[in-house]
Structures are given as structure tokens and as C-alpha cells.
Design a protein around this motif. Sequence first.
Motif, PDB file in Angstrom:
ATOM      1  N   MET A  91       6.194  66.993  18.328  1.00 51.37           N
ATOM      2  CA  MET A  91       5.529  68.031  19.094  1.00 51.37           C
ATOM      3  C   MET A  91       5.251  69.234  18.199  1.00 51.37           C
ATOM      4  O   MET A  91       5.842  69.383  17.139  1.00 51.37           O
ATOM      5  N   SER A  92       4.327  70.082  18.644  1.00 53.25           N
ATOM      6  CA  SER A  92       4.035  71.275  17.839  1.00 53.25           C
ATOM      7  C   SER A  92       5.189  72.273  17.981  1.00 53.25           C
ATOM      8  O   SER A  92       6.025  72.164  18.898  1.00 53.25           O
ATOM      9  N   VAL A  93       5.173  73.243  17.088  1.00 55.35           N
ATOM     10  CA  VAL A  93       6.155  74.332  17.133  1.00 55.35           C
ATOM     11  C   VAL A  93       6.071  75.017  18.503  1.00 55.35           C
ATOM     12  O   VAL A  93       7.086  75.246  19.174  1.00 55.35           O
ATOM     13  N   PHE A  94       4.836  75.308  18.926  1.00 52.52           N
ATOM     14  CA  PHE A  94       4.615  75.959  20.220  1.00 52.52           C
ATOM     15  C   PHE A  94       5.224  75.135  21.356  1.00 52.52           C
ATOM     16  O   PHE A  94       5.967  75.648  22.196  1.00 52.52           O
ATOM     17  N   ASN A  96       7.544  72.871  21.348  1.00 55.20           N
ATOM     18  CA  ASN A  96       9.007  72.822  21.316  1.00 55.20           C
ATOM     19  C   ASN A  96       9.609  74.009  22.062  1.00 55.20           C
ATOM     20  O   ASN A  96      10.525  73.846  22.872  1.00 55.20           O
ATOM     21  N   VAL A  97       9.081  75.200  21.779  1.00 56.63           N
ATOM     22  CA  VAL A  97       9.639  76.404  22.411  1.00 56.63           C
ATOM     23  C   VAL A  97       9.188  76.487  23.872  1.00 56.63           C
ATOM     24  O   VAL A  97       9.976  76.809  24.768  1.00 56.63           O
ATOM     25  N   GLN A  98       7.931  76.120  24.116  1.00 55.64           N
ATOM     26  CA  GLN A  98       7.410  76.164  25.486  1.00 55.64           C
ATOM     27  C   GLN A  98       8.229  75.247  26.408  1.00 55.64           C
ATOM     28  O   GLN A  98       8.574  75.633  27.528  1.00 55.64           O
ATOM     29  N   ALA A  99       8.548  74.049  25.911  1.00 55.68           N
ATOM     30  CA  ALA A  99       9.328  73.108  26.729  1.00 55.68           C
ATOM     31  C   ALA A  99      10.670  73.722  27.097  1.00 55.68           C
ATOM     32  O   ALA A  99      11.154  73.585  28.230  1.00 55.68           O
ATOM     33  N   ALA A 100      11.282  74.429  26.144  1.00 57.28           N
ATOM     34  CA  ALA A 100      12.584  75.051  26.400  1.00 57.28           C
ATOM     35  C   ALA A 100      12.448  76.193  27.407  1.00 57.28           C
ATOM     36  O   ALA A 100      13.273  76.345  28.312  1.00 57.28           O
ATOM     37  N   VAL A 101      11.385  76.995  27.259  1.00 62.50           N
ATOM     38  CA  VAL A 101      11.157  78.103  28.209  1.00 62.50           C
ATOM     39  C   VAL A 101      10.931  77.537  29.609  1.00 62.50           C
ATOM     40  O   VAL A 101      11.509  78.010  30.594  1.00 62.50           O
ATOM     41  N   LEU A 102      10.113  76.490  29.702  1.00 65.79           N
ATOM     42  CA  LEU A 102       9.804  75.910  31.017  1.00 65.79           C
ATOM     43  C   LEU A 102      11.042  75.306  31.664  1.00 65.79           C
ATOM     44  O   LEU A 102      11.232  75.399  32.869  1.00 65.79           O
ATOM     45  N   SER A 103      11.890  74.693  30.848  1.00 66.97           N
ATOM     46  CA  SER A 103      13.079  74.089  31.453  1.00 66.97           C
ATOM     47  C   SER A 103      14.018  75.184  31.964  1.00 66.97           C
ATOM     48  O   SER A 103      14.683  75.016  32.985  1.00 66.97           O
ATOM     49  N   ARG A 104      14.026  76.323  31.291  1.00 60.03           N
ATOM     50  CA  ARG A 104      14.855  77.432  31.784  1.00 60.03           C
ATOM     51  C   ARG A 104      14.292  77.994  33.075  1.00 60.03           C
ATOM     52  O   ARG A 104      15.012  78.242  34.036  1.00 60.03           O
ATOM     53  N   THR A 105      12.980  78.211  33.083  1.00 61.07           N
ATOM     54  CA  THR A 105      12.388  78.854  34.262  1.00 61.07           C
ATOM     55  C   THR A 105      12.072  77.832  35.354  1.00 61.07           C
ATOM     56  O   THR A 105      11.501  78.159  36.379  1.00 61.07           O
ATOM     57  N   ARG A 106      12.420  76.565  35.079  1.00 62.48           N
ATOM     58  CA  ARG A 106      12.251  75.473  36.055  1.00 62.48           C
ATOM     59  C   ARG A 106      10.822  75.337  36.521  1.00 62.48           C
ATOM     60  O   ARG A 106      10.563  75.071  37.685  1.00 62.48           O
ATOM     61  N   GLN A 107       9.870  75.525  35.614  1.00 61.95           N
ATOM     62  CA  GLN A 107       8.467  75.369  35.994  1.00 61.95           C
ATOM     63  C   GLN A 107       7.956  73.980  35.658  1.00 61.95           C
ATOM     64  O   GLN A 107       6.817  73.659  35.956  1.00 61.95           O
ATOM     65  N   ALA A 108       8.802  73.181  34.986  1.00 63.51           N
ATOM     66  CA  ALA A 108       8.317  71.898  34.488  1.00 63.51           C
ATOM     67  C   ALA A 108       7.756  71.027  35.608  1.00 63.51           C
ATOM     68  O   ALA A 108       6.850  70.244  35.396  1.00 63.51           O
ATOM     69  N   GLY A 109       8.268  71.199  36.817  1.00 59.99           N
ATOM     70  CA  GLY A 109       7.828  70.346  37.915  1.00 59.99           C
ATOM     71  C   GLY A 109       6.665  70.920  38.711  1.00 59.99           C
ATOM     72  O   GLY A 109       6.301  70.398  39.745  1.00 59.99           O
ATOM     73  N   ASN A 110       6.076  72.012  38.231  1.00 60.06           N
ATOM     74  CA  ASN A 110       4.973  72.622  38.959  1.00 60.06           C
ATOM     75  C   ASN A 110       3.680  71.837  38.710  1.00 60.06           C
ATOM     76  O   ASN A 110       3.060  71.967  37.666  1.00 60.06           O
ATOM     77  N   GLY A 141       7.899  68.416  12.931  1.00 60.91           N
ATOM     78  CA  GLY A 141       8.496  67.560  11.905  1.00 60.91           C
ATOM     79  C   GLY A 141       7.931  67.785  10.515  1.00 60.91           C
ATOM     80  O   GLY A 141       8.523  67.360   9.524  1.00 60.91           O
ATOM     81  N   LYS A 142       6.777  68.450  10.451  1.00 57.31           N
ATOM     82  CA  LYS A 142       6.149  68.682   9.148  1.00 57.31           C
ATOM     83  C   LYS A 142       6.527  70.045   8.556  1.00 57.31           C
ATOM     84  O   LYS A 142       6.144  70.372   7.429  1.00 57.31           O
ATOM     85  N   LEU A 143       7.269  70.844   9.311  1.00 54.97           N
ATOM     86  CA  LEU A 143       7.694  72.155   8.791  1.00 54.97           C
ATOM     87  C   LEU A 143       8.683  71.957   7.648  1.00 54.97           C
ATOM     88  O   LEU A 143       9.343  70.922   7.556  1.00 54.97           O
ATOM     89  N   SER A 144       8.834  72.977   6.802  1.00 57.67           N
ATOM     90  CA  SER A 144       9.895  72.946   5.786  1.00 57.67           C
ATOM     91  C   SER A 144      11.239  72.909   6.522  1.00 57.67           C
ATOM     92  O   SER A 144      11.326  73.291   7.708  1.00 57.67           O
ATOM     93  N   TYR A 145      12.295  72.487   5.824  1.00 59.28           N
ATOM     94  CA  TYR A 145      13.615  72.415   6.454  1.00 59.28           C
ATOM     95  C   TYR A 145      14.041  73.790   6.989  1.00 59.28           C
ATOM     96  O   TYR A 145      14.559  73.912   8.095  1.00 59.28           O
TER      97      TYR A 145
END
Length: 245
Positions: A91-94, A96-110, A141-145
Motif C-alpha cells: 500500500m502507499s504511505v498515505f 497505510n496511515v489513512q487505514a490506521a486513522v479510519l480504524s481509530r475513528t471507526r469509519q472503515a464501515g461507512n 515497501g519501496k521506501l528506505s528502511y
Amino acid sequence: MLRVEGIRKSFDRFNALSGADLHVGSGKIVAVIGPNGAGKSTMFKIITGHLKPEGGRVLFGGEPISSLSPHEICRKGIGMAFQIVNIFSRMSVFENVQAAVLSRTRQAGNIFRAASKMAVGETMEILASVGLREKAGSIAGKLSYGDQKVLEIAIALSTSPRLLILDEPTAGMSSEEAAVCTGLIRRLTAEQGLTVLFCEHNIELVLSLSDEIMVLQGGKTIIQDCPEAVCKSPAVRDAYLGGAA
Ligand SMILES: Nc1ncnc2c1ncn2[C@@H]1O[C@H](COP(=O)(O)OP(=O)(O)OP(=O)(O)O)[C@@H](O)[C@H]1O
Ligand SMILES: [Mg+2]
């Protein structure tokens, strides 16, 4: 903010922690140091609820939290980036973070909104705060370590923690990457009022970054104090150098 009292934990019959104590004041940067296998990661996993202690207690804001689930502890305001990089590499960098934000705010099921349009502002704000804004579209996955470890911190920040726990944030980084990461930790505490608890084998980095250092050896706390006092402690020299110093 956080108090760990007499924590005990064994695996089979091996005592990984047999009396770990720690206190972390609000707004401070506190480091835990200790040899490999001292119990640092085990203690962090107990604080975040991923492991249950067999004795002792963990208080967050004065409230006992050891019986809560990782999810509940996260909601109370403790975020953690693990020792091993744990991102969605395709997944993109964006995303990855968006998925985490959505899971916190419980919007994933909207189902009434396209997931790609949700929490865009907050996601970009978090990426900007860790310096990954320009790389939002890159495949993780393509970012530097070094950038992958910083992305892991961004994911931990997406739950809006008050206390951020980092398990060896600069391990495996080049010295340039480690300097960027150190700067990031300083900025997060100075600008966002975050409290940081971390463990790290790079002692120079620990000394330059921490307000206080706790030394764990063989599952027990041997000292917690300011860097100067820890450096002077005969018990610490014994632990690290077997009494040779
Ligand atoms: N799930 C587990 N099952 C069995 N033993 C474990 C488990 N997790 C940790 N241990 C053991 O507990 C001890 C403490 O491990 P821990 O990972 O907490 O150490 P650490 O201080 O984080 O070490 P490092 O600096 O190498 O990361 C080690 O001896 C380890 O082998
Ligand atoms: Mg560890």
C-alpha cells in the motif's frame, strides 16, 4: 502519566521480568536500556496490553490498565511502534496511515463514502508531522528502511496517543537516518506535547535524547535517573561491563 510497579512475567519457566519498575512523567522522553534479552520489549508489550503480567501493575494516569485489551489501552492514549517494521508494504504511505486513522475513528464501515476520500486532511497532517508528506504516494515497501521506521511512527501517531512507545526506533538505520529520527522524536515532544518512552541500544543517542534513563537487567530495574546519574552509577557499570570499569 505512566507507572509500572513490580511487573513479573515468565515464558514457560523462564523469568523474563521479575520486578520491573518505571515511571514516566508527562512531556518527558524516557529511555529504557539493557542488554539483549533484558526484557525491554516484554515490558513494552505488557504496558500496551499485548502481554498480560503475572504480577505487579501498570497505571496510566493513575488508573490500572493491565487487565484491559490492547485496543482499549490504545484508546486511553498509548500508541506503540514495534521493534520489527509492521507496515502494509504494497500500500502507499498515505494508505497505510489513512487505514490506521479510519480504524481509530471507526469509519472503515461507512459505505456511503469512498474510502479513498476519507480522513484525507488528518492523514496528510500526520504525514507532514513526521516529514513524509512528499512521499505520501510512494509504495511503502519501496521506501528506505529509515523511512519505513518513520512510517511506523506515523501509524502509531494515527491513534492520537498522549504516550508514544518506540521499541528500538533507530535500529538498523544509517547514522543520517538515526539523526532524522532523533530530531523527529524531539519535535513531537516539543511541538505536540507528546510523552515518549523508548528503548535503544545506541547509548550515545539515548544520552543525547532522554530526560531520564531506566536500566533493566535480567528482568529487574536497577536504576532510573537522569543521564548523568545513570552514567555514574556503579550498578550500571557492573551490569554493562561486569565490574570491569
Ligand atoms: N514469546 C516468548 N516466548 C518465550 N520467550 C520469550 C518470548 N518473548 C520473549 N522471550 C524471552 O524473554 C526474554 C526477554 O525478551 P525481550 O524480547 O523482552 O528482551 P529485550 O530486552 O527486548 O531484548 P532485545 O534488546 O534483544 O530486543 C528473552 O530471554 C526472550 O528470549
Ligand atoms: Mg526487544
